[in-house]
Design a protein around this motif. Sequence first.
Motif, short mmCIF file in Angstrom:
data_model
loop_
_atom_site.label_atom_id
_atom_site.label_comp_id
_atom_site.label_asym_id
_atom_site.label_seq_id
_atom_site.Cartn_x
_atom_site.Cartn_y
_atom_site.Cartn_z
N ALA A 208 0.27 -6.82 -1.50
CA ALA A 208 -0.58 -5.73 -1.01
C ALA A 208 -0.15 -5.16 0.34
N ALA A 209 0.77 -5.84 1.03
CA ALA A 209 1.26 -5.29 2.31
C ALA A 209 2.49 -4.41 2.10
N GLY A 210 3.03 -4.38 0.90
CA GLY A 210 4.22 -3.57 0.62
C GLY A 210 3.89 -2.09 0.56
N GLY A 211 4.93 -1.25 0.52
CA GLY A 211 4.72 0.19 0.49
C GLY A 211 3.92 0.64 -0.72
N ILE A 212 4.37 0.26 -1.90
CA ILE A 212 3.66 0.67 -3.13
C ILE A 212 2.37 -0.15 -3.28
N GLY A 213 2.43 -1.43 -2.94
CA GLY A 213 1.25 -2.28 -3.05
C GLY A 213 0.09 -1.75 -2.21
N VAL B 8 -3.75 -9.51 -2.41
CA VAL B 8 -3.08 -10.77 -2.06
C VAL B 8 -1.74 -10.44 -1.41
N SER B 9 -1.47 -11.16 -0.33
CA SER B 9 -0.25 -10.91 0.42
C SER B 9 0.17 -12.19 1.13
N ARG B 10 1.43 -12.24 1.53
CA ARG B 10 1.86 -13.34 2.40
C ARG B 10 1.38 -13.07 3.83
N GLN B 11 1.03 -11.83 4.10
CA GLN B 11 0.63 -11.46 5.46
C GLN B 11 -0.82 -11.89 5.73
N ALA C 294 2.93 -6.11 -7.37
CA ALA C 294 3.79 -5.12 -6.69
C ALA C 294 4.79 -5.77 -5.75
N THR C 295 5.12 -7.03 -6.01
CA THR C 295 6.12 -7.70 -5.16
C THR C 295 7.52 -7.39 -5.67
N GLY C 296 8.49 -7.60 -4.80
CA GLY C 296 9.89 -7.43 -5.21
C GLY C 296 10.77 -7.31 -3.99
N GLY D 28 22.54 -8.59 -8.83
CA GLY D 28 21.37 -9.46 -8.75
C GLY D 28 20.07 -8.73 -9.00
N TYR D 29 19.91 -7.57 -8.40
CA TYR D 29 18.66 -6.82 -8.57
C TYR D 29 18.50 -6.37 -10.01
N ARG D 30 19.58 -5.80 -10.58
CA ARG D 30 19.52 -5.36 -11.99
C ARG D 30 19.15 -6.53 -12.90
N SER E 148 17.82 -9.44 -12.22
CA SER E 148 16.50 -10.05 -12.02
C SER E 148 15.41 -9.17 -12.63
N LYS E 149 15.58 -7.86 -12.60
CA LYS E 149 14.58 -6.98 -13.22
C LYS E 149 14.70 -7.04 -14.75
N ALA E 150 15.94 -7.17 -15.27
CA ALA E 150 16.09 -7.34 -16.73
C ALA E 150 15.43 -8.65 -17.16
N THR F 289 12.24 6.45 -7.26
CA THR F 289 12.61 6.08 -5.89
C THR F 289 11.47 6.48 -4.94
N THR F 290 10.93 5.48 -4.29
CA THR F 290 9.72 5.65 -3.49
C THR F 290 10.03 5.33 -2.03
N ASP F 291 9.44 6.11 -1.15
CA ASP F 291 9.74 5.99 0.28
C ASP F 291 9.08 4.75 0.88
N THR F 292 9.75 3.61 0.74
CA THR F 292 9.25 2.34 1.28
C THR F 292 10.41 1.62 1.97
N ALA F 293 10.09 0.49 2.59
CA ALA F 293 11.13 -0.30 3.26
C ALA F 293 12.22 -0.72 2.27
N1 LIG Z 1 10.71 1.69 -3.57
C1 LIG Z 1 11.43 2.02 -4.63
O1 LIG Z 1 12.18 3.02 -4.61
C2 LIG Z 1 11.36 1.21 -5.89
C3 LIG Z 1 12.09 1.66 -7.02
C4 LIG Z 1 12.03 0.91 -8.19
C5 LIG Z 1 11.27 -0.24 -8.24
N2 LIG Z 1 10.59 -0.66 -7.13
C6 LIG Z 1 9.83 -1.91 -7.22
O2 LIG Z 1 8.52 -1.71 -6.73
C7 LIG Z 1 8.02 -2.95 -6.19
C8 LIG Z 1 7.40 -2.67 -4.82
O3 LIG Z 1 8.42 -2.26 -3.93
P1 LIG Z 1 8.16 -1.46 -2.58
O4 LIG Z 1 9.04 -0.29 -2.64
O5 LIG Z 1 6.72 -1.31 -2.35
O6 LIG Z 1 8.81 -2.49 -1.54
P2 LIG Z 1 8.26 -3.11 -0.19
O7 LIG Z 1 7.55 -2.10 0.62
O8 LIG Z 1 9.43 -3.82 0.40
O9 LIG Z 1 7.18 -4.18 -0.69
C9 LIG Z 1 7.55 -5.28 -1.46
C10 LIG Z 1 6.53 -6.40 -1.26
O10 LIG Z 1 6.97 -7.51 -2.07
C11 LIG Z 1 6.63 -8.71 -1.43
N3 LIG Z 1 7.85 -9.47 -1.15
C12 LIG Z 1 9.00 -9.04 -0.60
N4 LIG Z 1 9.87 -10.05 -0.43
C13 LIG Z 1 9.24 -11.15 -0.89
C14 LIG Z 1 9.60 -12.52 -0.96
N5 LIG Z 1 10.78 -12.98 -0.52
N6 LIG Z 1 8.71 -13.38 -1.47
C15 LIG Z 1 7.51 -12.94 -1.89
N7 LIG Z 1 7.10 -11.66 -1.85
C16 LIG Z 1 7.97 -10.78 -1.35
C17 LIG Z 1 5.95 -8.36 -0.09
O11 LIG Z 1 4.55 -8.34 -0.27
P3 LIG Z 1 3.58 -9.00 0.84
O12 LIG Z 1 4.19 -8.66 2.18
O13 LIG Z 1 2.27 -8.34 0.63
O14 LIG Z 1 3.56 -10.47 0.57
C18 LIG Z 1 6.46 -6.96 0.16
O15 LIG Z 1 5.64 -6.26 1.02
C19 LIG Z 1 9.21 -3.91 -6.20
O16 LIG Z 1 9.12 -4.74 -7.33
C20 LIG Z 1 10.41 -3.00 -6.34
O17 LIG Z 1 11.50 -3.66 -6.96
C21 LIG Z 1 10.61 0.05 -5.96
#
Ligand SMILES: NC(=O)c1ccc[n+]([C@@H]2O[C@H](COP(=O)([O-])OP(=O)(O)OC[C@H]3O[C@@H](n4cnc5c(N)ncnc54)[C@H](OP(=O)(O)O)[C@@H]3O)[C@@H](O)[C@H]2O)c1
Length: 252
Positions: A19-24, A41-44, A91-93, A164-166, A168-170, A199-203
């Motif tokens: 929930a602390a992530g960009g999309i979350g 739910v978050s680690r934060q 929404a983790t990743g 690795g990313y590809r 792990s998502k597969a 593609t979403t504007d997140t970290a």
């Molecule tokens: N942004 C994009 O362009 C994009 C494109 C395709 C798919 N996605 C997928 O969308 C999802 C959300 O991504 P986002 O863009 O919102 O990224 P984000 O802002 O980096 O947020 C990802 C969240 O995942 C959790 N996380 C990260 N590393 C972790 C670890 N080592 N262990 C446990 N939890 C961890 C954290 O949640 P907490 O801090 O709350 O614990 C983090 O805030 C991901 O699955 C990503 O693969 C994103």
Amino acid sequence: MMTEVIVKKAERAALVVGAAGGIGSATVVALAERYQQVIAVSRQPRPPAALADLANLCWLTAAAEEGAIAEAARAVADHCESLPLARVVLATGTLHGDGYRPEKSLRELDAATLGHLYQVNAVLPLLWLAALEPLLRRSDGATVAVLSARVGSIADNRLGGWYGYRASKAALNMLLRSAAVELGRRAPQVALLAFHPGTTDTALSKPFQARVPEGRLFSPASVAIALLERMDAAQADGELHFVDYAGESIPW
Ligand SMILES: NC(=O)c1ccc[n+]([C@@H]2O[C@H](COP(=O)([O-])OP(=O)(O)OC[C@H]3O[C@@H](n4cnc5c(N)ncnc54)[C@H](OP(=O)(O)O)[C@@H]3O)[C@@H](O)[C@H]2O)c1
């Protein structure tokens, strides 16, 4: 004269993990407008500033490991005794982090990084799904969306790289497919989505945004709305639906 539009919130709860992530966090905001309670739910330890004023938010902190996930899932179940759970968003990743970034060639492969990506992107969401399964089984209809990615499509992989990313998502998609079959038998009222946000504007995407075509970098808020629309439209049919923000199916 101003007209006030009052939207009645569903007497249901929603859950967001990561929930602390960009999309979350954007998804928490969107759900908070529609559901009586959002459990985040978050680690934060604390919600980010954008969520701090949400009156119907319940913030739970949990480490990303099996015991903590099981305990957090029990806390979610306690919260849902009075309000049934209708929406779950996992929404983790991770794509890059301290000491790792997407591989461009076989020479860059590193076993520890591959293991970490599998753990975070495939294993953790499945541990959450397993921990929530008893609650989902008791629900009177719920939709679960797990954040996947188009680059996890084997059929769609024409550029290579990002091993690795590809992979792990597969792997996530395969694990979810098995879960869909099982839920189809044990919790047939539950719909399951593997969602590609675009593609979403997140970290997560920040270092890779330079080459995104004009108009193709989405805000987290717009992705959250698209995600909720896809969830509203999802069918509980024992299938895993791998869909993008526009509702288009993605090939495996
Ligand atoms: N942004 C994009 O362009 C994009 C494109 C395709 C798919 N996605 C997928 O969308 C999802 C959300 O991504 P986002 O863009 O919102 O990224 P984000 O802002 O980096 O947020 C990802 C969240 O995942 C959790 N996380 C990260 N590393 C972790 C670890 N080592 N262990 C446990 N939890 C961890 C954290 O949640 P907490 O801090 O709350 O614990 C983090 O805030 C991901 O699955 C990503 O693969 C994103």
